[in-house]
Enzyme design. Sequence first.
Site, PDB file in Angstrom:
ATOM      1  N   ASP A  60     -10.142 -31.212 -18.010  1.00 10.66           N
ATOM      2  CA  ASP A  60     -10.756 -31.478 -19.401  1.00 10.66           C
ATOM      3  C   ASP A  60     -11.655 -30.435 -19.875  1.00 10.66           C
ATOM      4  O   ASP A  60     -12.997 -30.780 -19.967  1.00 10.66           O
ATOM      5  CB  ASP A  60     -11.038 -32.966 -19.595  1.00 10.66           C
ATOM      6  CG  ASP A  60     -11.668 -33.490 -20.788  1.00 10.66           C
ATOM      7  OD1 ASP A  60     -11.237 -32.650 -21.970  1.00 10.66           O
ATOM      8  OD2 ASP A  60     -12.642 -34.252 -21.021  1.00 10.66           O
ATOM      9  N   CYS A 105      -9.458 -30.700 -26.415  1.00  9.54           N
ATOM     10  CA  CYS A 105     -10.240 -31.145 -27.606  1.00  9.54           C
ATOM     11  C   CYS A 105     -10.400 -30.102 -28.861  1.00  9.54           C
ATOM     12  O   CYS A 105     -11.247 -30.717 -29.474  1.00  9.54           O
ATOM     13  CB  CYS A 105     -11.590 -31.603 -27.166  1.00  9.54           C
ATOM     14  SG  CYS A 105     -12.500 -30.268 -26.502  1.00  9.54           S
TER      15      CYS A 105
END
Length: 462
Positions: A365, A405
């Site tokens: 992530d 993201c």
Amino acid sequence: MLRACGGASPAAAVPALVRARLAKQASSAAHAAATASASASSSLSALGELAAGRKGLARVVLKKGKTQIFRDGSPMVYSGAVDRIIGRPPPKTGDVVLVADGAEKPIGWGLYNSVSMFCVRLMQLEEEAKRDPTCALNMERLLEARILSAVDLRRSLGLPSVHTNAYRLINSEGDRLSGLIVDIFADVAVVASSAAWVEKYRHEIQFLVNKVSDVNHIKWRSSTDILKEEGLDVSEQKDPESSSHCGTVEVMENDVLYLVSLEGQKTGFYADQRENRHFISTLSKDQRVLDLCCYSGGFALNAAKGGATNVIGIDSSASALDLANKNILLNKLDTQRISFVKEDVTAFMKGAISRNEVWDLVILDPPKLAPRKKVLQSASGMYRSLNALVMQVVKPGGLLMTCSCSGAMTQSGLFLRTIQGAASMAGRKVTVLRQAGAACDHPVDPAYPEGQYLSNYLLRVT
């Protein structure tokens, strides 16, 4: 007019049949006039009528062919779509303005910015004002209505609950308040401001957020760099009303406890990954788990809670790992089964590959690598390289949860293709098992797809 001989009064001299016909004609004419008047009145827009009583209300007129996207609900009126601005004196940043089509008929109203590339942030459309005029051209009332609506939506989603008290209350365009984000962490509301109008209505926003149940403190965080693009320099601005609450706050998410730094990244905690973190806990029993770019340990903690035999979290931030280690103790987890290491993730993966070390379940992530479209190509290369490395530390047949993201990457639709390119580089084969995004308290307005930023794929790697 018909007249009788001998000076008799006109009315008396007109035969009854003629009088009846004249009366009927007069009635028809009066009815036609009334109908025309009503028709003309109904053809006026609701906002047009309201604006007639507002002295000095400017009108931002759109170019021909540029209107439909905004009629459809896109909230960001960019300067290139504007033909002219009618109003003397001209509007100032933060002023309420009408937005009109080429015929100068209002399609909505919003808040003006004289500096930003987004000339107006649309707040309400004509049809909405027609259905319910109570908030039309009134930002204070609109704020109250939208924030109450956001609270009701979260309540319907079960937030907060006895299991979770960290969630997003207001998600900018997704809650029809472009430039405003509010995250709730236990009894603290963190307000992230990225628009000039938000700064202008700061007192009203704080008052309304403070009325939300269980909120006792407000932390205001202005996005300095973005606000500079809005024409505001808040870098030297003192905060006399800053919350008395400072440092960290303890929150719960799906029964996992976290310390949230109110000075940390973004608002301090990534509530958008809540459902994905919980999903990891369901996959972790008896697995060896690696959490890369772990920040304060969200995925790692869920893996440990889910019964993983061993969990390692890697991050380059000492302050993030300080929180992560405190979170181990907060959740009374076995330090022999979960640990965090301060290291660059690329260097760690290369080292693991050289040692032929693999894990059953890996989470990647990384931070935002493509903040804007213009760097998308170079960012795609970085995502490809990172994913090619991470696939080599997943055991054959193991699972990889990989994320982006970057809104530019998600909206381009290129992330899955980038992942496939990474698999080819790594000499591995991947199968998509699950595709997800942000948690349900991060709504997206389909009229503004740019609000969709998080991509999350669960892959089987062979």
